[in-house]
Design a protein around this motif. Sequence first.
Motif, PDB file in Angstrom:
ATOM      1  N   GLY A   1      27.047  -0.462  38.196  1.00 24.45           N
ATOM      2  CA  GLY A   1      28.004  -0.678  37.121  1.00 24.45           C
ATOM      3  C   GLY A   1      28.187  -2.125  36.715  1.00 24.45           C
ATOM      4  N   ASN A   2      28.788  -2.277  35.541  1.00 30.65           N
ATOM      5  CA  ASN A   2      29.105  -3.620  35.045  1.00 30.65           C
ATOM      6  C   ASN A   2      30.123  -4.296  35.947  1.00 30.65           C
ATOM      7  N   ASP A   3      31.027  -3.527  36.503  1.00 31.56           N
ATOM      8  CA  ASP A   3      32.005  -4.038  37.459  1.00 31.56           C
ATOM      9  C   ASP A   3      31.779  -3.320  38.783  1.00 31.56           C
ATOM     10  N   ALA A   4      30.613  -3.596  39.364  1.00 26.32           N
ATOM     11  CA  ALA A   4      30.188  -2.888  40.570  1.00 26.32           C
ATOM     12  C   ALA A   4      31.137  -3.095  41.735  1.00 26.32           C
ATOM     13  N   SER A   5      31.708  -4.272  41.866  1.00 24.31           N
ATOM     14  CA  SER A   5      32.633  -4.522  42.973  1.00 24.31           C
ATOM     15  C   SER A   5      33.860  -3.619  42.874  1.00 24.31           C
ATOM     16  N   ALA A   6      34.399  -3.471  41.668  1.00 25.00           N
ATOM     17  CA  ALA A   6      35.566  -2.603  41.480  1.00 25.00           C
ATOM     18  C   ALA A   6      35.195  -1.150  41.749  1.00 25.00           C
ATOM     19  N   ALA A   7      34.052  -0.723  41.220  1.00 25.18           N
ATOM     20  CA  ALA A   7      33.631   0.670  41.396  1.00 25.18           C
ATOM     21  C   ALA A   7      33.328   0.967  42.862  1.00 25.18           C
ATOM     22  N   LEU A   8      32.626   0.070  43.537  1.00 22.76           N
ATOM     23  CA  LEU A   8      32.336   0.281  44.956  1.00 22.76           C
ATOM     24  C   LEU A   8      33.608   0.204  45.799  1.00 22.76           C
ATOM     25  N   GLY A   9      34.521  -0.670  45.399  1.00 23.44           N
ATOM     26  CA  GLY A   9      35.805  -0.747  46.096  1.00 23.44           C
ATOM     27  C   GLY A   9      36.565   0.557  46.001  1.00 23.44           C
ATOM     28  N   TRP A  10      36.484   1.192  44.823  1.00 24.38           N
ATOM     29  CA  TRP A  10      37.139   2.484  44.652  1.00 24.38           C
ATOM     30  C   TRP A  10      36.488   3.525  45.556  1.00 24.38           C
ATOM     31  N   VAL A  11      35.149   3.584  45.555  1.00 25.63           N
ATOM     32  CA  VAL A  11      34.438   4.529  46.423  1.00 25.63           C
ATOM     33  C   VAL A  11      34.821   4.271  47.876  1.00 25.63           C
ATOM     34  N   ARG A  12      34.834   3.010  48.279  1.00 24.54           N
ATOM     35  CA  ARG A  12      35.172   2.627  49.653  1.00 24.54           C
ATOM     36  C   ARG A  12      36.572   3.106  50.023  1.00 24.54           C
ATOM     37  N   SER A  13      37.501   3.023  49.087  1.00 23.26           N
ATOM     38  CA  SER A  13      38.893   3.405  49.373  1.00 23.26           C
ATOM     39  C   SER A  13      39.060   4.902  49.622  1.00 23.26           C
ATOM     40  N   LYS A  14      38.082   5.706  49.210  1.00 25.22           N
ATOM     41  CA  LYS A  14      38.181   7.159  49.350  1.00 25.22           C
ATOM     42  C   LYS A  14      37.411   7.695  50.551  1.00 25.22           C
ATOM     43  N   LEU A  15      36.739   6.829  51.276  1.00 27.94           N
ATOM     44  CA  LEU A  15      35.906   7.257  52.405  1.00 27.94           C
ATOM     45  C   LEU A  15      36.407   6.656  53.712  1.00 27.94           C
ATOM     46  N   SER A  16      36.107   7.327  54.804  1.00 26.93           N
ATOM     47  CA  SER A  16      36.381   6.739  56.117  1.00 26.93           C
ATOM     48  C   SER A  16      35.433   5.567  56.329  1.00 26.93           C
ATOM     49  N   ARG A  17      35.714   4.761  57.312  1.00 25.35           N
ATOM     50  CA  ARG A  17      34.850   3.597  57.601  1.00 25.35           C
ATOM     51  C   ARG A  17      33.410   4.048  57.879  1.00 25.35           C
ATOM     52  N   ASP A  18      33.243   5.075  58.695  1.00 25.82           N
ATOM     53  CA  ASP A  18      31.900   5.565  59.025  1.00 25.82           C
ATOM     54  C   ASP A  18      31.186   6.148  57.811  1.00 25.82           C
ATOM     55  N   ALA A  19      31.923   6.912  57.001  1.00 21.82           N
ATOM     56  CA  ALA A  19      31.318   7.497  55.798  1.00 21.82           C
ATOM     57  C   ALA A  19      30.921   6.403  54.810  1.00 21.82           C
ATOM     58  N   TRP A  20      31.743   5.349  54.697  1.00 18.62           N
ATOM     59  CA  TRP A  20      31.409   4.229  53.813  1.00 18.62           C
ATOM     60  C   TRP A  20      30.138   3.522  54.288  1.00 18.62           C
ATOM     61  N   ARG A  21      30.036   3.265  55.565  1.00 21.56           N
ATOM     62  CA  ARG A  21      28.831   2.614  56.098  1.00 21.56           C
ATOM     63  C   ARG A  21      27.592   3.468  55.843  1.00 21.56           C
TER      64      ARG A  21
END
Length: 134
Positions: free
Chosen positions: A81-101
Amino acid sequence: GSRLGDAAAEDANLGGTRRGSRRRHGRLADPRPPRGRQRSPPPQRYSGATATCELLYARGARVQRHANAWACRDAHWAAMGNDASAALGWVRSKLSRDAWRAAAVEAQAQGHTVFHKAAQRGRGRTLAWLLEDL
């Protein structure tokens, strides 16, 4: 229309074509452009539409559950995405630490991870964030 319908219509280009429009003779058409021609995505495609993501999530959509024909999941799309950090941050906020990794290092059909997708689009700050976060 409903708020959900309006948001989905507004961000319809995030996911590509309409359902069924890529079907040809009962099978999926090749999504790649013909040789010698390149398709340019519309400017709004792949943008960090976190408000729409949040609305869909609130209505039952789940993160990292489904993949497209190329085996790209939500984290792959967010990294492009154009704002990949924001989009990935959103994805990260919805996953557990292990699922995010797991999401960050999961390779899609061509062997690309979230890191590859961000690097292909010159998202240096996003790459730095990913390295720091993991």
